[in-house]
Design an enzyme around this catalytic site. Structure first.
Site, PDB file in Angstrom:
ATOM      1  CE  LYS A 135      55.749  26.424  32.467  1.00  0.00           C
ATOM      2  NZ  LYS A 135      57.101  26.552  31.938  1.00  0.00           N
ATOM      3  CE  LYS A 137      55.211  34.185  36.049  1.00  0.00           C
ATOM      4  NZ  LYS A 137      56.144  33.919  35.000  1.00  0.00           N
ATOM      5  CE  LYS A 157      56.297  36.033  26.718  1.00  0.00           C
ATOM      6  NZ  LYS A 157      57.477  35.219  26.407  1.00  0.00           N
TER       7      LYS A 157
HETATM    8  P1  TYM Z   1      60.251  33.387  29.764  1.00  0.00           P
HETATM    9  O1  TYM Z   1      60.175  33.381  28.291  1.00  0.00           O
HETATM   10  O2  TYM Z   1      59.079  32.900  30.538  1.00  0.00           O
HETATM   11  O3  TYM Z   1      60.580  34.826  30.305  1.00  0.00           O
HETATM   12  C1  TYM Z   1      61.663  35.545  29.784  1.00  0.00           C
HETATM   13  C2  TYM Z   1      62.332  36.407  30.843  1.00  0.00           C
HETATM   14  O4  TYM Z   1      61.390  37.336  31.399  1.00  0.00           O
HETATM   15  C3  TYM Z   1      61.396  37.221  32.810  1.00  0.00           C
HETATM   16  N1  TYM Z   1      60.046  37.467  33.325  1.00  0.00           N
HETATM   17  C4  TYM Z   1      59.795  38.249  34.373  1.00  0.00           C
HETATM   18  N2  TYM Z   1      60.600  38.937  35.199  1.00  0.00           N
HETATM   19  C5  TYM Z   1      60.028  39.658  36.174  1.00  0.00           C
HETATM   20  N3  TYM Z   1      58.682  39.731  36.369  1.00  0.00           N
HETATM   21  C6  TYM Z   1      57.833  39.049  35.581  1.00  0.00           C
HETATM   22  N4  TYM Z   1      56.531  39.134  35.766  1.00  0.00           N
HETATM   23  C7  TYM Z   1      58.377  38.259  34.533  1.00  0.00           C
HETATM   24  N5  TYM Z   1      57.846  37.460  33.565  1.00  0.00           N
HETATM   25  C8  TYM Z   1      58.884  36.990  32.848  1.00  0.00           C
HETATM   26  C9  TYM Z   1      61.829  35.792  33.094  1.00  0.00           C
HETATM   27  O5  TYM Z   1      62.348  35.666  34.395  1.00  0.00           O
HETATM   28  C10 TYM Z   1      62.875  35.589  32.024  1.00  0.00           C
HETATM   29  O6  TYM Z   1      64.102  36.134  32.423  1.00  0.00           O
HETATM   30  N6  TYM Z   1      63.005  29.394  30.773  1.00  0.00           N
HETATM   31  C11 TYM Z   1      63.082  30.752  30.317  1.00  0.00           C
HETATM   32  C12 TYM Z   1      63.758  30.913  28.968  1.00  0.00           C
HETATM   33  C13 TYM Z   1      65.106  30.313  28.906  1.00  0.00           C
HETATM   34  C14 TYM Z   1      66.282  30.829  29.517  1.00  0.00           C
HETATM   35  C15 TYM Z   1      67.313  29.929  29.158  1.00  0.00           C
HETATM   36  C16 TYM Z   1      66.560  31.946  30.313  1.00  0.00           C
HETATM   37  C17 TYM Z   1      65.450  29.188  28.221  1.00  0.00           C
HETATM   38  N7  TYM Z   1      66.783  28.947  28.392  1.00  0.00           N
HETATM   39  C18 TYM Z   1      68.650  30.134  29.592  1.00  0.00           C
HETATM   40  C19 TYM Z   1      67.865  32.139  30.736  1.00  0.00           C
HETATM   41  C20 TYM Z   1      68.900  31.235  30.398  1.00  0.00           C
HETATM   42  C21 TYM Z   1      61.669  31.270  30.205  1.00  0.00           C
HETATM   43  O7  TYM Z   1      60.741  30.540  30.005  1.00  0.00           O
HETATM   44  O8  TYM Z   1      61.559  32.609  30.233  1.00  0.00           O
END
Ligand code: TYM
Length: 336
Positions: free
Chosen positions: A116, A200, A203
């Protein structure tokens, strides 16, 4: 209570846009599966989304949309606690405590931070640096055993384990269980690919196929997927863009469909156009009912507000209990 309901699950998603197939197959599908068997906390990580400075309007709309999408995907507020991260200020307090034992070097070495920082060199803020600490606080404040996330969150989860272990050691008490990743099929953590050749689905990658997406747009996106001029040798290894097409097909289509196109590829007679058409229809068959439910729930603000309020109450109760234990261990509970 069953044995399993005694184990706790926590996971969250940032409200930075509509949920895409990566979010669903990496995370939400497991939420739905786990809710009847475990004590589940699923939240909307609005604080984490602040690192990229959304406008207040976008933030409001994003939180509401993800809440509606959670419900439309089948997360049931009667079974799981669904809440919005900022409704539970105890998390921020724990984040402050954990920050005292999170070191600059290890935070700077985190892959997602480096990535990032490289992508947005003008916005390398402290929130971005300590992102994994806030995430650890989210997880351990409910004493989670399992965290259903996609492959991209693997390192953040390792850091959560590290911070939990450090706290336990420092205060000589096994307060926090060490949270493990949960994978849907018990195997690998998954990475849903994009259809733009490599990497991958995400967003910020701008290559998402959304649960809420109009079928006509899904068809357009899938038909535009990057391919090549086709195999030239029988049984040759697939290059990445083609592998990605097959990976997505394995996720949404039947094994017979995958086997059919795999056979065609291996015989060098595959027509990518046909494969894409099939893939688009299989994606739509899966997303269309979810889209309908999103449309039905999204405008029911009274219902959404009630789910958020009741979820916040339950989540705060659990968080406050842990926080009181943490403060006592640290020495912040006044004994005089
Ligand atoms: P975020 O919002 O980027 O994504 C949410 C969830 O979707 C999964 N994900 C994917 N899995 C497989 N293939 C993909 N292409 C793909 N894109 C997204 C992510 O692995 C995630 O599970 N930091 C986290 C949010 C968060 C969180 C937490 C998660 C904040 N606190 C505590 C678990 C526990 C995030 O930015 O996810």
């Amino acid at each position: 209570m069953t044995e399993k309901k005694q184990k706790t699950v926590v996971s969250g998603i940032r409200p930075t846009g509509n949920l895409h197939l990566g979010n669903y197959f990496g995370a939400v599908r497991s939420f739905v599966k786990m809710q009847s068997e475990y004590r589940c906390y699923f939240f909307i990580a609005d604080l984490h989304s602040l690192t990229t400075h959304p406008t207040p309007d976008n933030l409001q709309a994003g939180v509401k949309q993800v809440l509606a999408e959670y419900l439309a995907c089948g997360i049931d507020p009667e079974q799981a606690t669904i809440f919005i991260q900022s409704d539970v200020p105890e998390v921020v307090e724990l984040y402050t405590f954990l920050n005292m034992n999170a070191y600059l070097g290890e935070l700077e070495r985190t892959t997602s931070f480096k990535e990032k920082a490289r992508q947005n060199p003008d916005n390398v803020n402290a929130g971005l640096l300590t992102y994994p600490v806030l995430m650890a606080a989210d997880i351990i404040i409910h004493k989670a055993h399992f965290v259903p996330v996609g492959k991209d969150q693997e390192q953040n989860l390792e850091m959560a384990r590290k911070f939990a272990t450090r706290f336990n050691h420092m205060y000589g008490h096994r307060l926090f269980p060490l949270p493990k990743p949960f994978t849907f099929d018990g195997h690998e953590m998954i990475k849903v690919p994009g259809l733009d050749g490599s990497g991958k689905m995400g967003k910020s990658e701008g290559n998402g196929i959304f649960l809420y997406e109009d079928p006509a747009d899904i068809r357009k996106k899938v038909m535009r997927a990057v391919t090549d001029s086709g195999p030239t040798m029988m049984n040759q290894e697939k290059p990445e863009p083609i592998r990605n097409l097959f990976t997505l097909m394995k996720i949404v289509s039947t094994p017979e469909t995958v086997a059919f196109f795999d056979g065609q590829y291996n015989q060098c007679v595959i027509r990518y156009g046909d494969m894409k058409k099939q893939l688009a229809e299989d994606i739509i068959a899966f997303t269309a009912p979810i889209r309908e439910r999103i449309l039905a729930i999204r405008n029911d603000e009274v219902y959404l507000a009630r789910v958020a309020r009741e979820g916040a109450e339950k989540a705060r109760e659990s968080a406050a209990k842990t926080l009181a234990e943490v403060k006592a261990l640290i020495g912040l509970k006044r004994l005089w």
